[in-house]
Design a protein around this motif. Structure first.
Motif, PDB file in Angstrom:
ATOM      1  N   VAL A 129       0.806  -1.230   0.000  1.00 48.32           N
ATOM      2  CA  VAL A 129       0.000   0.000   0.000  1.00 48.32           C
ATOM      3  C   VAL A 129       0.836   1.276   0.000  1.00 48.32           C
ATOM      4  N   ASN A 130       2.156   1.161   0.143  1.00 50.62           N
ATOM      5  CA  ASN A 130       3.001   2.357   0.102  1.00 50.62           C
ATOM      6  C   ASN A 130       4.358   2.032  -0.503  1.00 50.62           C
ATOM      7  N   GLY A 131       5.086   3.065  -0.898  1.00 49.74           N
ATOM      8  CA  GLY A 131       6.346   2.887  -1.607  1.00 49.74           C
ATOM      9  C   GLY A 131       7.419   2.163  -0.825  1.00 49.74           C
ATOM     10  N   ILE A 132       7.521   2.451   0.461  1.00 49.86           N
ATOM     11  CA  ILE A 132       8.559   1.819   1.284  1.00 49.86           C
ATOM     12  C   ILE A 132       8.296   0.326   1.416  1.00 49.86           C
ATOM     13  N   GLY A 133       7.047  -0.021   1.751  1.00 51.28           N
ATOM     14  CA  GLY A 133       6.697  -1.433   1.886  1.00 51.28           C
ATOM     15  C   GLY A 133       6.803  -2.167   0.568  1.00 51.28           C
ATOM     16  N   TYR A 134       6.425  -1.491  -0.511  1.00 47.88           N
ATOM     17  CA  TYR A 134       6.492  -2.092  -1.847  1.00 47.88           C
ATOM     18  C   TYR A 134       7.941  -2.425  -2.205  1.00 47.88           C
ATOM     19  N   LYS A 135       8.831  -1.482  -1.958  1.00 49.16           N
ATOM     20  CA  LYS A 135      10.253  -1.685  -2.270  1.00 49.16           C
ATOM     21  C   LYS A 135      10.835  -2.833  -1.454  1.00 49.16           C
ATOM     22  N   LYS A 136      10.492  -2.878  -0.189  1.00 51.19           N
ATOM     23  CA  LYS A 136      11.027  -3.907   0.693  1.00 51.19           C
ATOM     24  C   LYS A 136      10.510  -5.290   0.323  1.00 51.19           C
ATOM     25  N   LEU A 137       9.242  -5.358  -0.080  1.00 43.84           N
ATOM     26  CA  LEU A 137       8.617  -6.651  -0.358  1.00 43.84           C
ATOM     27  C   LEU A 137       8.925  -7.173  -1.753  1.00 43.84           C
ATOM     28  N   THR A 138       9.084  -6.255  -2.728  1.00 44.66           N
ATOM     29  CA  THR A 138       9.231  -6.677  -4.132  1.00 44.66           C
ATOM     30  C   THR A 138      10.547  -6.274  -4.786  1.00 44.66           C
ATOM     31  N   GLY A 139      11.238  -5.299  -4.195  1.00 49.60           N
ATOM     32  CA  GLY A 139      12.451  -4.785  -4.822  1.00 49.60           C
ATOM     33  C   GLY A 139      12.176  -3.768  -5.907  1.00 49.60           C
ATOM     34  N   GLY A 140      10.906  -3.482  -6.187  1.00 48.95           N
ATOM     35  CA  GLY A 140      10.535  -2.570  -7.262  1.00 48.95           C
ATOM     36  C   GLY A 140      10.076  -1.212  -6.762  1.00 48.95           C
ATOM     37  N   ASN A 141       9.870  -0.290  -7.710  1.00 51.15           N
ATOM     38  CA  ASN A 141       9.408   1.059  -7.415  1.00 51.15           C
ATOM     39  C   ASN A 141       7.894   1.135  -7.649  1.00 51.15           C
ATOM     40  N   ILE A 142       7.150   1.554  -6.656  1.00 50.55           N
ATOM     41  CA  ILE A 142       5.691   1.584  -6.746  1.00 50.55           C
ATOM     42  C   ILE A 142       5.196   2.550  -7.820  1.00 50.55           C
ATOM     43  N   LYS A 143       6.052   3.456  -8.285  1.00 52.46           N
ATOM     44  CA  LYS A 143       5.632   4.418  -9.308  1.00 52.46           C
ATOM     45  C   LYS A 143       5.230   3.713 -10.609  1.00 52.46           C
ATOM     46  N   GLU A 144       5.875   2.601 -10.933  1.00 48.82           N
ATOM     47  CA  GLU A 144       5.513   1.860 -12.138  1.00 48.82           C
ATOM     48  C   GLU A 144       4.112   1.262 -12.000  1.00 48.82           C
ATOM     49  N   PHE A 145       3.822   0.755 -10.817  1.00 46.86           N
ATOM     50  CA  PHE A 145       2.481   0.243 -10.534  1.00 46.86           C
ATOM     51  C   PHE A 145       1.455   1.366 -10.672  1.00 46.86           C
ATOM     52  N   GLU A 146       1.793   2.540 -10.184  1.00 47.15           N
ATOM     53  CA  GLU A 146       0.873   3.678 -10.254  1.00 47.15           C
ATOM     54  C   GLU A 146       0.645   4.122 -11.696  1.00 47.15           C
ATOM     55  N   THR A 147       1.649   3.957 -12.548  1.00 47.52           N
ATOM     56  CA  THR A 147       1.488   4.259 -13.972  1.00 47.52           C
ATOM     57  C   THR A 147       0.467   3.321 -14.597  1.00 47.52           C
ATOM     58  N   PHE A 148       0.558   2.041 -14.251  1.00 44.55           N
ATOM     59  CA  PHE A 148      -0.424   1.070 -14.746  1.00 44.55           C
ATOM     60  C   PHE A 148      -1.810   1.374 -14.182  1.00 44.55           C
ATOM     61  N   GLN A 149      -1.864   1.784 -12.931  1.00 46.20           N
ATOM     62  CA  GLN A 149      -3.137   2.129 -12.305  1.00 46.20           C
ATOM     63  C   GLN A 149      -3.830   3.259 -13.084  1.00 46.20           C
ATOM     64  N   LYS A 150      -3.074   4.250 -13.502  1.00 47.46           N
ATOM     65  CA  LYS A 150      -3.647   5.367 -14.268  1.00 47.46           C
ATOM     66  C   LYS A 150      -4.215   4.876 -15.598  1.00 47.46           C
ATOM     67  N   ALA A 151      -3.510   3.944 -16.239  1.00 51.08           N
ATOM     68  CA  ALA A 151      -4.002   3.387 -17.504  1.00 51.08           C
ATOM     69  C   ALA A 151      -5.295   2.615 -17.280  1.00 51.08           C
ATOM     70  N   LEU A 152      -5.372   1.895 -16.156  1.00 55.19           N
ATOM     71  CA  LEU A 152      -6.582   1.146 -15.827  1.00 55.19           C
ATOM     72  C   LEU A 152      -7.774   2.085 -15.628  1.00 55.19           C
ATOM     73  N   LEU A 153      -7.523   3.216 -15.013  1.00 58.49           N
ATOM     74  CA  LEU A 153      -8.598   4.166 -14.757  1.00 58.49           C
ATOM     75  C   LEU A 153      -9.164   4.738 -16.057  1.00 58.49           C
ATOM     76  N   LYS A 154      -8.317   4.844 -17.068  1.00 60.00           N
ATOM     77  CA  LYS A 154      -8.771   5.340 -18.369  1.00 60.00           C
ATOM     78  C   LYS A 154      -9.529   4.263 -19.150  1.00 60.00           C
ATOM     79  N   ALA A 155      -9.185   3.024 -18.918  1.00 64.67           N
ATOM     80  CA  ALA A 155      -9.786   1.914 -19.674  1.00 64.67           C
ATOM     81  C   ALA A 155     -11.037   1.406 -18.965  1.00 64.67           C
ATOM     82  N   ASN A 156     -11.987   0.965 -19.730  1.00 62.24           N
ATOM     83  CA  ASN A 156     -13.224   0.417 -19.156  1.00 62.24           C
ATOM     84  C   ASN A 156     -13.102  -1.106 -19.057  1.00 62.24           C
ATOM     85  N   VAL A 157     -12.170  -1.548 -18.233  1.00 62.95           N
ATOM     86  CA  VAL A 157     -11.854  -2.972 -18.120  1.00 62.95           C
ATOM     87  C   VAL A 157     -12.298  -3.488 -16.758  1.00 62.95           C
ATOM     88  N   LYS A 158     -12.907  -4.661 -16.743  1.00 60.02           N
ATOM     89  CA  LYS A 158     -13.307  -5.278 -15.484  1.00 60.02           C
ATOM     90  C   LYS A 158     -12.059  -5.677 -14.694  1.00 60.02           C
TER      91      LYS A 158
END
Length: 235
Positions: A129-158
């Motif tokens: 749920v936050n950048g620090i926990g995301y980095k520690k748990l996955t090794g990745g940057n949550i900003k990439e996830f947030e980029t995908f989230q924005k694309a999802l919000l634009k798309a009418n996908v279930k």
């Protein structure tokens, strides 16, 4: 176009509606502490196939999954790490009247809006749920996830939301409250699942000579995960 595929499952029952033909894409940039498929990480491994070869495999099973209102699920690894190939394959699925789903952590290489044009369902694994926990748990940057989230919000996908509940890491009520706020930021959410942490993939780490960072964490029972799922519904 050439894609790298790790494996296939012709009778998937938990990878979307109906019976699914599941394609496990090779390669993932995340290193989730609880990942049970570390053999899918390496981009240099996997079977090389073209989108036409792949759709031919799928079409052989279409009479079976179509009867159950099923379809094809692209999983991994991480399918979003092969965006061009994924797009071409999804196009062929839609051309052949096949329901398409993507099982993803939302961490890829872009072209998300184009991918989502040919996607009927996204099964989204929300890691943290936050950048620090995301980095520690996955090794990745949550900003990439947030980029995908924005694309999802634009798309009418279930959307189906999944979240792995790890004892002592992602199972607190405070964490679940924040998860609820993250989920509210999406639209078209049809289903929310809390998946109990398990250690079934530990043997793969030993075989591959990779250290497993959650050795001291005990698996969570399905009953406890269901209790937390009920809490998630009311917070």
């Amino acid at each position: 176009m050439i894609g790298k595929i790790h494996s296939y499952e012709s009778m998937g029952l938990v990878d979307g509606p109906g019976i699914r033909f599941v394609v496990f894409f090779q390669g993932c940039k995340l290193r989730c502490a609880y990942c049970h498929n570390p053999d899918t990480w390496d981009f240099n491994k996997g079977e090389e196939v073209t989108e036409n070869e792949l759709i031919k495999k799928v079409l052989r099973f279409k009479p079976y999954f179509q009867k159950s209102d099923g379809g094809v699920t692209c999983s991994g690894g991480e399918p979003l790490m092969q965006p061009e190939f994924l797009i071409e394959f999804l196009k062929l699925c839609k051309k052949n009247g096949i329901h398409t789903a993507i099982d993803t952590a939302g961490f890829g290489k872009g072209l998300y809006e184009e991918i989502l044009k040919y996607t009927d369902l996204v099964i989204l694994d929300v890691k943290h749920v936050n950048g620090i926990g995301y980095k520690k748990l996955t090794g990745g940057n949550i900003k990439e996830f947030e980029t995908f989230q924005k694309a999802l919000l634009k798309a009418n996908v279930k959307l189906w939301i999944r979240h792995v509940v790890v004892p002592g890491i992602t199972d607190s009520k405070e964490h679940l409250y924040k998860l609820k706020k993250v989920i509210k930021g999406f639209k078209n959410v049809e289903k929310i699942e809390l998946l109990p942490y398990h250690s079934l993939g530990v043997s793969k780490y030993k075989t591959m000579g990779i250290s497993y960072n959650l050795d001291m964490v005990k698996p969570m029972s399905k009953e406890r995960a269901m209790e937390l799922e009920e809490y998630l519904k009311i917070v």
